[in-house]
Design an enzyme around this catalytic site. Sequence first.
Site, PDB file in Angstrom:
ATOM      1  N   ASN A  34      -4.403  30.498  25.016  1.00 44.27           N
ATOM      2  CA  ASN A  34      -5.835  30.826  25.074  1.00 44.27           C
ATOM      3  C   ASN A  34      -6.653  30.064  24.039  1.00 44.27           C
ATOM      4  O   ASN A  34      -7.618  30.596  23.476  1.00 44.27           O
ATOM      5  CB  ASN A  34      -6.055  32.334  24.909  1.00 44.27           C
ATOM      6  CG  ASN A  34      -5.652  33.119  26.139  1.00 44.27           C
ATOM      7  OD1 ASN A  34      -5.047  32.577  27.050  1.00 44.27           O
ATOM      8  ND2 ASN A  34      -5.969  34.397  26.161  1.00 44.27           N
ATOM      9  N   ARG A  75       5.346  34.180  33.359  1.00 44.25           N
ATOM     10  CA  ARG A  75       5.337  35.605  33.687  1.00 44.25           C
ATOM     11  C   ARG A  75       5.970  35.840  35.057  1.00 44.25           C
ATOM     12  O   ARG A  75       6.247  34.906  35.797  1.00 44.25           O
ATOM     13  CB  ARG A  75       3.904  36.124  33.629  1.00 44.25           C
ATOM     14  CG  ARG A  75       3.363  36.173  32.208  1.00 44.25           C
ATOM     15  CD  ARG A  75       1.879  36.467  32.141  1.00 44.25           C
ATOM     16  NE  ARG A  75       1.065  35.348  32.593  1.00 44.25           N
ATOM     17  CZ  ARG A  75      -0.259  35.288  32.442  1.00 44.25           C
ATOM     18  NH1 ARG A  75      -0.903  36.285  31.846  1.00 44.25           N
ATOM     19  NH2 ARG A  75      -0.932  34.244  32.877  1.00 44.25           N
TER      20      ARG A  75
END
Length: 436
Positions: free
Chosen positions: A176, A310
């Site tokens: 991020n 993920r």
Amino acid sequence: MKIILAGFALAPIAVVAASTVAPPLAARVLRMNTPAPSLTADRVKAILPPAQQPAWLAYLARSAQARQADRASLVAELKPGQTPPPPPTAVGGGEYNMPLDRPAAWYAGPEARTIADGIVSFQTPAGGWSKNQDRSRPPRLPGQRYANDAETMDPDRSNFDAPEDRFWTFVGTLDNDATIQEMRFLTKVVEQKPGRDGDRYRASIVKGVRYLLDAQYPNGGWPQVWPLEGGFHDGITFNDNAVARAATMLRDVGGQPVYRFVPADLRRRATAAVGRAIDVILAAQFRVNGTPTGWPQQVDALTLAPISARNYEPRSIASGETTDVLMFLMDQPDPSPAIRRAIDAGVAWLKARAIHGYAWERVSQAEGRKLFARAGAGPLWSRNYDLVTQQPIFGDKDQRIHDDVNDISIGRRNGYNWYVTQPQRVLDRAAAGGKG
């Protein structure tokens, strides 16, 4: 509604036809996603030749030592029996609380200084920062954690992103835009504070430079989290443009006058680190029958093979990450023939993957976004493409990988950008001769 790309097969990229859309086929679950391996000493010894092992084993030792020091620092800040303060509040990260586009004079003012002080206070002993924090809030309290993700992390170990310790995760990360954004903001501040008033901010930047150099793998890549956390976080991470942003930061440190305060040896090491980053980027470009295509979201640090992230992020060639890498390579001032070949192949791959005649939009309040036919729509690109068939693929939280985005669960379909448009930026730039 499965999209079929004409000419996907294993034909040379240079002659792959533009994508077309076939009639809808029955949706399928292709396979189950599997977790990425961690970087461990056992894997280093099993995979790498003996001559390469010492550098990687030293890296692992450095990571473990840095993680121990980060943890110990919080304990040392508290008096015996003192309760640690609550963790910082999680917010969206990025430029909205560390803006980089304000007038120069703003960075000399009190608002920017408050943010800069908060940034310095949350820097870890290793030199990095966590993500998703409001830097305009008061500085970190003694004993307060550096990261805030703990309470939001799912502890279920069947999830690929479940941390070993949910109260110690993302402590130092490039995810991020973290760490690089903090360093860029501090740079804006020190440009307005050339005297002693800017010393603590300059020292923080130098510490951040050391962090990036320490975190860089021997082959030139960067993990998502450092000190290492395990799992896919150990993979060389092109997601969020992590490798390119770290390399660009070090390129600037090595060459821009604003960073003259950085010790000369660190500036030389920063410049050398950029070259290694480019080398690993070129090596990680995924090949089909020897033909280079695009880049994965992340690759194994040792083998450079694509890895999952993920549960719903499968091994794939990723159009968004390919876009970011190509923009970085196009920014190189004197590109080598190898860089030019990588750019040409990546651009050709994106051209061949473009989808026309379909829209990815919200269709109703209940269902949210879906892919549906619309004359004249596009181009779109799937976020992920299968490593063998080059067809779009889509993951779900149950680890199933589908060939039709409309077939995955509503929550996951609407919680992720399965189709993107940013590759058009690269195609436009390539058409303009790589400028812009």
